[in-house]
Design a protein around this motif. Structure first.
Motif, PDB file in Angstrom:
ATOM      1  N   PHE A 433      -9.140   0.729 -19.831  1.00 29.67           N
ATOM      2  CA  PHE A 433      -8.837   1.923 -19.031  1.00 29.67           C
ATOM      3  C   PHE A 433      -7.441   2.487 -19.274  1.00 29.67           C
ATOM      4  CE2 PHE A 433     -11.553  -1.058 -16.591  1.00 29.67           C
ATOM      5  CZ  PHE A 433     -12.769  -0.387 -16.753  1.00 29.67           C
ATOM      6  N   GLU A 434      -6.887   2.214 -20.441  1.00 32.03           N
ATOM      7  CA  GLU A 434      -5.562   2.728 -20.760  1.00 32.03           C
ATOM      8  C   GLU A 434      -5.363   2.695 -22.271  1.00 32.03           C
ATOM      9  OE1 GLU A 434      -0.943   1.877 -19.432  1.00 32.03           O
ATOM     10  OE2 GLU A 434      -2.592   1.215 -18.146  1.00 32.03           O
ATOM     11  N   ARG A 435      -4.596   3.654 -22.786  1.00 39.93           N
ATOM     12  CA  ARG A 435      -4.306   3.690 -24.220  1.00 39.93           C
ATOM     13  C   ARG A 435      -3.555   2.425 -24.636  1.00 39.93           C
ATOM     14  NH1 ARG A 435      -4.064   8.672 -26.877  1.00 39.93           N
ATOM     15  NH2 ARG A 435      -2.289   7.918 -28.077  1.00 39.93           N
ATOM     16  N   VAL A 436      -4.048   1.772 -25.689  1.00 41.39           N
ATOM     17  CA  VAL A 436      -3.405   0.558 -26.187  1.00 41.39           C
ATOM     18  C   VAL A 436      -2.736   0.886 -27.518  1.00 41.39           C
ATOM     19  CG1 VAL A 436      -3.687  -1.858 -26.850  1.00 41.39           C
ATOM     20  CG2 VAL A 436      -5.146  -0.872 -25.057  1.00 41.39           C
ATOM     21  N   PHE A 447      -1.854  -9.970 -26.024  1.00 40.41           N
ATOM     22  CA  PHE A 447      -0.846  -9.107 -25.411  1.00 40.41           C
ATOM     23  C   PHE A 447      -1.089  -7.667 -25.862  1.00 40.41           C
ATOM     24  CE2 PHE A 447       0.864 -13.280 -25.179  1.00 40.41           C
ATOM     25  CZ  PHE A 447       1.734 -13.314 -24.104  1.00 40.41           C
ATOM     26  N   LEU A 448      -1.069  -6.746 -24.910  1.00 37.21           N
ATOM     27  CA  LEU A 448      -1.328  -5.336 -25.182  1.00 37.21           C
ATOM     28  C   LEU A 448      -0.137  -4.510 -24.736  1.00 37.21           C
ATOM     29  CD1 LEU A 448      -4.022  -6.880 -24.045  1.00 37.21           C
ATOM     30  CD2 LEU A 448      -4.978  -4.578 -23.928  1.00 37.21           C
ATOM     31  N   PHE A 449       0.286  -3.547 -25.591  1.00 34.21           N
ATOM     32  CA  PHE A 449       1.221  -2.553 -25.063  1.00 34.21           C
ATOM     33  C   PHE A 449       0.391  -1.347 -24.646  1.00 34.21           C
ATOM     34  CE2 PHE A 449       4.193   0.684 -24.297  1.00 34.21           C
ATOM     35  CZ  PHE A 449       5.346   0.020 -23.885  1.00 34.21           C
ATOM     36  N   MET A 450       0.404  -1.072 -23.330  1.00 33.01           N
ATOM     37  CA  MET A 450      -0.437  -0.046 -22.725  1.00 33.01           C
ATOM     38  C   MET A 450       0.452   1.142 -22.353  1.00 33.01           C
ATOM     39  SD  MET A 450      -2.585  -2.819 -20.445  1.00 33.01           S
ATOM     40  CE  MET A 450      -4.065  -1.832 -20.228  1.00 33.01           C
ATOM     41  N   GLU A 451       0.244   2.264 -23.072  1.00 38.60           N
ATOM     42  CA  GLU A 451       1.262   3.320 -22.996  1.00 38.60           C
ATOM     43  C   GLU A 451       1.008   4.376 -21.928  1.00 38.60           C
ATOM     44  OE1 GLU A 451       1.737   5.258 -26.734  1.00 38.60           O
ATOM     45  OE2 GLU A 451      -0.233   6.205 -26.707  1.00 38.60           O
ATOM     46  N   ASP A 452      -0.097   4.323 -21.204  1.00 35.18           N
ATOM     47  CA  ASP A 452      -0.261   5.272 -20.093  1.00 35.18           C
ATOM     48  C   ASP A 452       0.594   4.881 -18.892  1.00 35.18           C
ATOM     49  OD1 ASP A 452      -2.004   6.890 -21.477  1.00 35.18           O
ATOM     50  OD2 ASP A 452      -3.793   5.876 -20.754  1.00 35.18           O
ATOM     51  N   THR A 453       0.968   3.595 -18.831  1.00 36.31           N
ATOM     52  CA  THR A 453       1.832   3.140 -17.734  1.00 36.31           C
ATOM     53  C   THR A 453       3.069   2.394 -18.236  1.00 36.31           C
ATOM     54  OG1 THR A 453       0.536   1.094 -17.543  1.00 36.31           O
ATOM     55  CG2 THR A 453      -0.079   2.914 -16.094  1.00 36.31           C
ATOM     56  N   ALA A 454       3.273   2.364 -19.585  1.00 34.77           N
ATOM     57  CA  ALA A 454       4.370   1.590 -20.179  1.00 34.77           C
ATOM     58  C   ALA A 454       4.328   0.150 -19.673  1.00 34.77           C
ATOM     59  CB  ALA A 454       5.720   2.231 -19.885  1.00 34.77           C
ATOM     60  N   SER A 455       3.193  -0.493 -19.908  1.00 32.34           N
ATOM     61  CA  SER A 455       2.972  -1.869 -19.418  1.00 32.34           C
ATOM     62  C   SER A 455       2.633  -2.798 -20.562  1.00 32.34           C
ATOM     63  CB  SER A 455       1.849  -1.899 -18.384  1.00 32.34           C
ATOM     64  OG  SER A 455       2.140  -1.101 -17.271  1.00 32.34           O
ATOM     65  N   ILE A 456       2.915  -4.077 -20.346  1.00 34.24           N
ATOM     66  CA  ILE A 456       2.439  -5.112 -21.242  1.00 34.24           C
ATOM     67  C   ILE A 456       1.291  -5.827 -20.530  1.00 34.24           C
ATOM     68  CG2 ILE A 456       3.003  -7.280 -22.416  1.00 34.24           C
ATOM     69  CD1 ILE A 456       5.893  -6.264 -22.599  1.00 34.24           C
ATOM     70  N   GLY A 457       0.104  -5.766 -21.150  1.00 34.80           N
ATOM     71  CA  GLY A 457      -1.047  -6.434 -20.587  1.00 34.80           C
ATOM     72  C   GLY A 457      -1.212  -7.814 -21.187  1.00 34.80           C
ATOM     73  N   VAL A 458      -1.649  -8.759 -20.396  1.00 31.33           N
ATOM     74  CA  VAL A 458      -1.868 -10.135 -20.859  1.00 31.33           C
ATOM     75  C   VAL A 458      -3.290 -10.545 -20.477  1.00 31.33           C
ATOM     76  CG1 VAL A 458      -1.098 -12.528 -20.758  1.00 31.33           C
ATOM     77  CG2 VAL A 458       0.579 -10.679 -20.547  1.00 31.33           C
ATOM     78  N   LEU A 459      -4.066 -10.917 -21.519  1.00 30.93           N
ATOM     79  CA  LEU A 459      -5.453 -11.313 -21.313  1.00 30.93           C
ATOM     80  C   LEU A 459      -5.657 -12.714 -21.850  1.00 30.93           C
ATOM     81  CD1 LEU A 459      -8.365 -10.503 -20.527  1.00 30.93           C
ATOM     82  CD2 LEU A 459      -8.634  -9.600 -22.846  1.00 30.93           C
ATOM     83  N   ASN A 460      -6.019 -13.659 -20.959  1.00 32.40           N
ATOM     84  CA  ASN A 460      -6.306 -15.024 -21.389  1.00 32.40           C
ATOM     85  C   ASN A 460      -7.684 -15.073 -22.048  1.00 32.40           C
ATOM     86  OD1 ASN A 460      -3.983 -16.537 -20.489  1.00 32.40           O
ATOM     87  ND2 ASN A 460      -4.667 -16.109 -18.393  1.00 32.40           N
ATOM     88  N   LEU A 461      -7.756 -15.678 -23.238  1.00 31.05           N
ATOM     89  CA  LEU A 461      -9.003 -15.742 -23.982  1.00 31.05           C
ATOM     90  C   LEU A 461      -9.700 -17.086 -23.874  1.00 31.05           C
ATOM     91  CD1 LEU A 461      -8.057 -13.733 -27.185  1.00 31.05           C
ATOM     92  CD2 LEU A 461      -9.107 -12.913 -25.069  1.00 31.05           C
ATOM     93  N   ASP A 462      -9.262 -17.936 -22.976  1.00 30.91           N
ATOM     94  CA  ASP A 462      -9.925 -19.232 -22.768  1.00 30.91           C
ATOM     95  C   ASP A 462     -11.350 -19.026 -22.281  1.00 30.91           C
ATOM     96  OD1 ASP A 462      -7.672 -20.662 -23.494  1.00 30.91           O
ATOM     97  OD2 ASP A 462      -6.834 -20.561 -21.452  1.00 30.91           O
TER      98      ASP A 462
END
Length: 462
Positions: A433-436, A447-462
């Motif tokens: 739901f945001e530009r990566v 780790f994602l740099f999400m530029e619609d909110t200037a955020s770093i997203g973290v997704l656990n892949l376990d």
């Protein structure tokens, strides 16, 4: 009645006819307007409608100019604010949020609430890139703010800025020309930080360059590693089109002495098939002296690179035109300087020129036909073409023969596998739901740099 009506319409037809200017010259402006208004009202109404239509067009153009000016002023304010924040060297404040993804997984978002103000695509907030060194995550803004943090999930501690001299190479004078002039990637390799950017080689003439400096958490002094004497002028070029978004700029390591750099065509489509040009190419750059050689050609705007050393190939992603985003595979054993691997742009593509096959695009299709087959015209077929485009960006490996691609337009992640025949299988989309803009993979976390909110997203892949 017939004579009267005939005479009426005959005289009416003469009102705008220049042949009767002598007759009309006998009347003053007020008399002419009265005759039109009360004797021939349809002419008066038609004239008024034309005037209204022209006024509406003028107002629309004026609104566009005002909007563009307002956007420019807003951008300049944000640029000044971001560069002021950089000059202050103050902390980059974090704010944590939780997002539920389309596959029911949870994404933690860490919003950079300060320091990342000016974007590449959006006017605000800021775009950025991420990489890792030792136990730290390093983040770079599109305007030159560099900061680091040990554990991103510890929101009690903010990102600490690292002083640098990036703005000696690209600064406010370039940024204010257009938001697409920016830093393009961050890569840490061999204890050095590499950064690509759109360099103004000459006045209003651009290409993609690389600077580098030793890793230092207090101050990084960058030097130029690679630049091209060739540049693409923003107005004076073969096709009279220019787009700095099509600059490429992705960096990855190749071996102990080389990095790979992607360079886009800046919408000068002819350059991608010009062996003498670096544009529309993947090049190998010597990190000791800046010398380079071309690895592959026929690329439009290469956004992502991953060198899979285990399988001895490079995965490359690139933006297509209207449709035709691609995932390409570059086999290392087939690299040959005498016969450079060619991926077809701007001769073959699954996409179309913007607007499609309309009359005004006739010349474009004559020069750049965009054949739907690559192999039939001597080019390498992509592993995958996305039609419509997804705004493809970075690609990383997350397991044995498992990869993930990010997208900006579709605001999603695409997970896939490669089989033994090097074919894509099990392509699964997960909406975030945001530009990566950028991806990183570390400790089984994406780790994602999400530029619609200037955020770093973290997704656990376990």
């Amino acid at each position: 009645s017939i004579i009267i009506l005939g005479g009426y319409f005959f005289i009416s037809s003469l009102i705008e006819n220049p042949k009767f200017s002598n007759l009309k010259s006998l009347l003053n402006v007020e008399q002419k307007e009265l005759i039109k208004k009360y004797i021939f009202p349809h002419k008066f109404i038609s004239q008024q409608q034309k005037t209204i239509s022209q006024l509406e067009q003028d107002i629309s153009q004026l609104k566009q100019v005002i909007s563009q000016r307002e956007q420019l002023l807003k951008l300049l304010d944000l640029l000044n604010y971001e560069l002021l924040k950089k000059q202050e060297g103050s902390e980059i404040i974090l704010e944590e949020r939780i997002v539920k993804l389309s596959n029911n997984k949870t994404l933690k978002k860490y919003n950079l609430t300060s320091g990342f103000y000016a974007g590449i695509n959006n006017i605000l907030p800021g775009s950025g890139y991420i990489d890792f060194y030792e136990d730290n995550i390093i983040v770079l803004s599109a305007r030159g703010v560099v900061a680091f943090k040990k554990n991103i999930e510890d929101t009690e501690e903010n990102f600490q800025q690292i002083k640098n001299n990036i703005n000696e190479f690209i600064g406010i004078n370039q940024f204010k020309k257009d938001k697409s002039f920016s830093l393009k990637d961050l890569y840490i390799f061999s204890n050095k930080v590499f950064i690509s950017y759109t360099e103004e080689i000459k006045e209003d003439c651009w290409n993609t360059s690389v600077i580098y400096g030793d890793v230092n958490y207090e101050n990084i002094n960058f030097e130029r590693l690679f630049f091209s004497k060739e540049c693409v002028h923003s107005t004076n070029n073969i096709d009279n089109v220019f787009n700095a978004h099509q600059s490429g700029g992705k960096i990855i390591s190749f071996d102990d002495n080389h990095i790979l750099l992607s360079i886009g065509d800046y919408r000068s489509r002819n350059l991608a098939q010009d062996i003498k040009s670096v544009n529309g190419k993947i090049i190998k750059v010597n990190i000791n002296n800046g010398n380079f050689e071309i690895i592959s050609m026929g690329h439009r705007n290469p956004q992502g690179l991953y060198f899979d050393k285990e399988n001895n190939f490079i995965l490359e992603t690139e933006h297509g035109p209207q449709g035709g985003d691609e995932i390409n595979l570059i086999e290392i054993e087939k690299i040959n300087n005498d016969n450079i691997l060619n991926y077809g742009w701007a001769i073959s593509s699954a996409g179309e020129h913007y607007g499609g096959k309309i009359e005004e695009n006739k010349t474009k299709y004559e020069k750049y036909p965009l054949y739907k087959s690559h192999i039939e015209h001597g080019f390498i077929e992509p592993l995958k073409s996305f039609v419509p485009s997804i705004g493809i960006s970075e690609i990383v490996k997350i397991g044995q023969n498992k990869y993930v691609v990010s997208s900006m337009r579709n605001k999603s992640l695409y997970f896939f596998e490669l089989n033994k025949q090097k074919q894509i299988i099990s392509l699964n989309r997960v909406q975030v739901f945001e530009r990566v803009r950028d991806l990183g993979f570390n400790n089984n976390q994406l780790f994602l740099f999400m530029e619609d909110t200037a955020s770093i997203g973290v997704l656990n892949l376990d």
